[in-house]
Every structure is written in structure tokens, then in C-alpha cells.
Scaffold this motif. Structure first.
Motif, PDB file in Angstrom:
ATOM      1  N   THR A   1      84.454  46.647  55.200  1.00 54.07           N
ATOM      2  CA  THR A   1      83.327  45.889  54.658  1.00 54.07           C
ATOM      3  C   THR A   1      82.301  46.824  54.036  1.00 54.07           C
ATOM      4  O   THR A   1      81.750  46.528  52.967  1.00 54.07           O
ATOM      5  CB  THR A   1      82.675  45.026  55.757  1.00 54.07           C
ATOM      6  OG1 THR A   1      83.675  44.146  56.283  1.00 54.07           O
ATOM      7  CG2 THR A   1      81.515  44.220  55.217  1.00 54.07           C
ATOM      8  N   VAL A   2      82.049  47.972  54.661  1.00 57.54           N
ATOM      9  CA  VAL A   2      81.099  48.944  54.095  1.00 57.54           C
ATOM     10  C   VAL A   2      81.606  49.430  52.742  1.00 57.54           C
ATOM     11  O   VAL A   2      80.847  49.474  51.770  1.00 57.54           O
ATOM     12  CB  VAL A   2      80.855  50.121  55.066  1.00 57.54           C
ATOM     13  CG1 VAL A   2      80.032  51.218  54.390  1.00 57.54           C
ATOM     14  CG2 VAL A   2      80.153  49.641  56.325  1.00 57.54           C
ATOM     15  N   TYR A   3      82.887  49.786  52.653  1.00 56.83           N
ATOM     16  CA  TYR A   3      83.445  50.227  51.370  1.00 56.83           C
ATOM     17  C   TYR A   3      83.292  49.140  50.297  1.00 56.83           C
ATOM     18  O   TYR A   3      82.910  49.424  49.169  1.00 56.83           O
ATOM     19  CB  TYR A   3      84.931  50.586  51.503  1.00 56.83           C
ATOM     20  CG  TYR A   3      85.190  52.010  51.911  1.00 56.83           C
ATOM     21  CD1 TYR A   3      84.833  53.072  51.077  1.00 56.83           C
ATOM     22  CD2 TYR A   3      85.801  52.304  53.120  1.00 56.83           C
ATOM     23  CE1 TYR A   3      85.084  54.381  51.446  1.00 56.83           C
ATOM     24  CE2 TYR A   3      86.053  53.613  53.496  1.00 56.83           C
ATOM     25  CZ  TYR A   3      85.692  54.650  52.659  1.00 56.83           C
ATOM     26  OH  TYR A   3      85.931  55.939  53.016  1.00 56.83           O
ATOM     27  N   ARG A   4      83.597  47.915  50.654  1.00 57.90           N
ATOM     28  CA  ARG A   4      83.491  46.811  49.688  1.00 57.90           C
ATOM     29  C   ARG A   4      82.055  46.608  49.231  1.00 57.90           C
ATOM     30  O   ARG A   4      81.791  46.402  48.050  1.00 57.90           O
ATOM     31  CB  ARG A   4      84.042  45.522  50.296  1.00 57.90           C
ATOM     32  CG  ARG A   4      85.542  45.517  50.389  1.00 57.90           C
ATOM     33  CD  ARG A   4      86.047  44.220  50.985  1.00 57.90           C
ATOM     34  NE  ARG A   4      87.496  44.269  51.123  1.00 57.90           N
ATOM     35  CZ  ARG A   4      88.185  43.532  51.965  1.00 57.90           C
ATOM     36  NH1 ARG A   4      87.561  42.669  52.752  1.00 57.90           N
ATOM     37  NH2 ARG A   4      89.483  43.625  52.027  1.00 57.90           N
ATOM     38  N   MET A   5      81.117  46.650  50.187  1.00 61.04           N
ATOM     39  CA  MET A   5      79.702  46.470  49.816  1.00 61.04           C
ATOM     40  C   MET A   5      79.219  47.605  48.917  1.00 61.04           C
ATOM     41  O   MET A   5      78.516  47.370  47.935  1.00 61.04           O
ATOM     42  CB  MET A   5      78.823  46.405  51.070  1.00 61.04           C
ATOM     43  CG  MET A   5      78.940  45.115  51.831  1.00 61.04           C
ATOM     44  SD  MET A   5      77.704  44.932  53.139  1.00 61.04           S
ATOM     45  CE  MET A   5      77.491  46.555  53.782  1.00 61.04           C
ATOM     46  N   LEU A   6      79.589  48.839  49.253  1.00 60.34           N
ATOM     47  CA  LEU A   6      79.171  49.978  48.422  1.00 60.34           C
ATOM     48  C   LEU A   6      79.719  49.823  47.003  1.00 60.34           C
ATOM     49  O   LEU A   6      79.000  50.059  46.028  1.00 60.34           O
ATOM     50  CB  LEU A   6      79.635  51.290  49.051  1.00 60.34           C
ATOM     51  CG  LEU A   6      78.908  51.706  50.332  1.00 60.34           C
ATOM     52  CD1 LEU A   6      79.621  52.870  50.996  1.00 60.34           C
ATOM     53  CD2 LEU A   6      77.454  52.040  50.055  1.00 60.34           C
ATOM     54  N   ASP A   7      80.972  49.423  46.891  1.00 63.12           N
ATOM     55  CA  ASP A   7      81.557  49.209  45.563  1.00 63.12           C
ATOM     56  C   ASP A   7      80.858  48.078  44.819  1.00 63.12           C
ATOM     57  O   ASP A   7      80.585  48.194  43.623  1.00 63.12           O
ATOM     58  CB  ASP A   7      83.061  48.929  45.671  1.00 63.12           C
ATOM     59  CG  ASP A   7      83.874  50.189  45.841  1.00 63.12           C
ATOM     60  OD1 ASP A   7      83.387  51.278  45.475  1.00 63.12           O
ATOM     61  OD2 ASP A   7      85.002  50.096  46.343  1.00 63.12           O
ATOM     62  N   ARG A   8      80.541  46.978  45.519  1.00 64.78           N
ATOM     63  CA  ARG A   8      79.827  45.867  44.868  1.00 64.78           C
ATOM     64  C   ARG A   8      78.440  46.283  44.414  1.00 64.78           C
ATOM     65  O   ARG A   8      78.020  45.938  43.309  1.00 64.78           O
ATOM     66  CB  ARG A   8      79.727  44.664  45.813  1.00 64.78           C
ATOM     67  CG  ARG A   8      80.909  43.738  45.682  1.00 64.78           C
ATOM     68  CD  ARG A   8      80.668  42.457  46.440  1.00 64.78           C
ATOM     69  NE  ARG A   8      81.536  42.526  47.601  1.00 64.78           N
ATOM     70  CZ  ARG A   8      81.228  42.200  48.834  1.00 64.78           C
ATOM     71  NH1 ARG A   8      80.059  41.725  49.123  1.00 64.78           N
ATOM     72  NH2 ARG A   8      82.088  42.318  49.792  1.00 64.78           N
ATOM     73  N   PHE A   9      77.720  47.013  45.256  1.00 63.38           N
ATOM     74  CA  PHE A   9      76.387  47.483  44.885  1.00 63.38           C
ATOM     75  C   PHE A   9      76.469  48.430  43.681  1.00 63.38           C
ATOM     76  O   PHE A   9      75.619  48.386  42.792  1.00 63.38           O
ATOM     77  CB  PHE A   9      75.705  48.195  46.068  1.00 63.38           C
ATOM     78  CG  PHE A   9      74.965  47.275  46.996  1.00 63.38           C
ATOM     79  CD1 PHE A   9      75.605  46.216  47.640  1.00 63.38           C
ATOM     80  CD2 PHE A   9      73.629  47.468  47.249  1.00 63.38           C
ATOM     81  CE1 PHE A   9      74.919  45.377  48.504  1.00 63.38           C
ATOM     82  CE2 PHE A   9      72.933  46.644  48.114  1.00 63.38           C
ATOM     83  CZ  PHE A   9      73.577  45.587  48.742  1.00 63.38           C
ATOM     84  N   ALA A  10      77.501  49.280  43.647  1.00 67.27           N
ATOM     85  CA  ALA A  10      77.668  50.205  42.515  1.00 67.27           C
ATOM     86  C   ALA A  10      78.013  49.433  41.241  1.00 67.27           C
ATOM     87  O   ALA A  10      77.464  49.710  40.171  1.00 67.27           O
ATOM     88  CB  ALA A  10      78.744  51.237  42.834  1.00 67.27           C
ATOM     89  N   THR A  11      78.893  48.455  41.341  1.00 60.01           N
ATOM     90  CA  THR A  11      79.269  47.636  40.186  1.00 60.01           C
ATOM     91  C   THR A  11      78.072  46.867  39.637  1.00 60.01           C
ATOM     92  O   THR A  11      77.918  46.714  38.432  1.00 60.01           O
ATOM     93  CB  THR A  11      80.405  46.655  40.569  1.00 60.01           C
ATOM     94  OG1 THR A  11      81.529  47.422  40.998  1.00 60.01           O
ATOM     95  CG2 THR A  11      80.808  45.790  39.394  1.00 60.01           C
ATOM     96  N   ALA A  12      77.197  46.425  40.547  1.00 55.31           N
ATOM     97  CA  ALA A  12      76.006  45.678  40.140  1.00 55.31           C
ATOM     98  C   ALA A  12      74.906  46.586  39.591  1.00 55.31           C
ATOM     99  O   ALA A  12      73.878  46.109  39.119  1.00 55.31           O
ATOM    100  CB  ALA A  12      75.468  44.878  41.318  1.00 55.31           C
TER     101      ALA A  12
END
Length: 141
Positions: free
Chosen positions: A42-53
Motif C-alpha cells: 500500500t505504501v508503494y502504491r500511494m507513493l506512486d500515486r502521489f508521484a503521478t499526481a
């Protein structure tokens, strides 16, 4: 992006530590210490989403560790950083930022004029931080 407990905790982490460039394990540990334990996936996914945004900037350091830092906002533009070759901490370089920003804009404009698109600049200066270069002085302070 949904405002879940996990996403709010991640946003609060970077709000509290605006100059931090953290790896996934560091983020996971910091969230757990803040009372918001979140699993690694979940941390990896959130970091990727925050970076994409565009909220976080994803960078790979000299040790090939992916780190996430708050993305520069507004006029701040690309923020050059100093990375210590010994401890791998990163520090945002803000001195003379107007001059650096002008130079970066000129580079981007020259590349755009040549027909290149979706340009980004990532500048890292490497060396030894004051704590690693002068450990006895750091301990005395």
C-alpha cells in the motif's frame, strides 16, 4: 485520489517534513511511528500515486534507492539537491534559487525550441554532508 486514512497520513508526513527525501521503508517506518501502520504494498502504491499526481518527486539516489520528496510547487520549479555520498541523505538547495530557476528555464526553453516535449530537469550535486565530513564537529554541537 480518495482521502483515505492512509493517504491523509502520507500527506501529513510530507507536510511535517517538507524537505525530506524518503525511501519506501523510511516512509513505512515513519507512518507506523505516527500511529498509521500501513503495509509495504500500500505504501508503494500511494507513493506512486502521489508521484503521478505531481505531489511527490520520485528520484533514484547514488545507492540506487528510490526516494520520494515533495514536488516543488508554483514558482519553485525544479529544486536541485545535494546528496551525501556517505549517508545518502538529501538536502534541497535553496540558495540563489532565482538564478538556478532562470538557468533551468533557459535549458528547458532551448530543448523545447529544438522540438523536445515533456521536459523535466533533475539536478543532484554529490559530495559529503557536513555531518559525514566533520563528524567530531557535529557531535560537539
Amino acid at each position: 485520489m480518495r482521502a483515505t486514512r492512509a493517504t491523509r497520513a502520507l500527506a501529513a508526513l510530507y507536510e511535517a517534513r517538507p524537505d525530506a527525501a524518503l525511501s519506501e521503508p523510511e516512509v513505512e517506518t515513519a507512518l507506523a511511528m505516527a500511529g498509521a501502520p500501513i503495509n509495504k504494498v500500500t505504501v508503494y502504491r500511494m507513493l506512486d500515486r502521489f508521484a503521478t499526481a505531481g505531489l511527490l518527486h520520485k528520484q533514484v539516489d547514488a545507492a540506487r534507492v528510490t526516494r520520494y520528496a515533495r514536488a516543488p510547487q508554483g514558482e519553485e520549479g525544479a529544486a536541485p539537491r545535494f546528496e551525501c555520498d556517505d549517508c545518502h541523505r538529501q538536502f534541497r538547495l535553496s540558495q540563489d534559487s532565482a538564478k538556478v530557476q532562470t538557468a533551468l528555464k533557459q535549458v528547458l526553453q532551448a530543448l523545447a525550441t529544438a522540438g523536445h516535449e515533456s521536459l523535466a530537469v533533475d539536478i543532484a550535486v554529490h559530495g559529503r554532508c557536513a555531518d559525514c565530513a566533520h563528524p567530531s564537529e557535529s557531535a560537539a554541537a
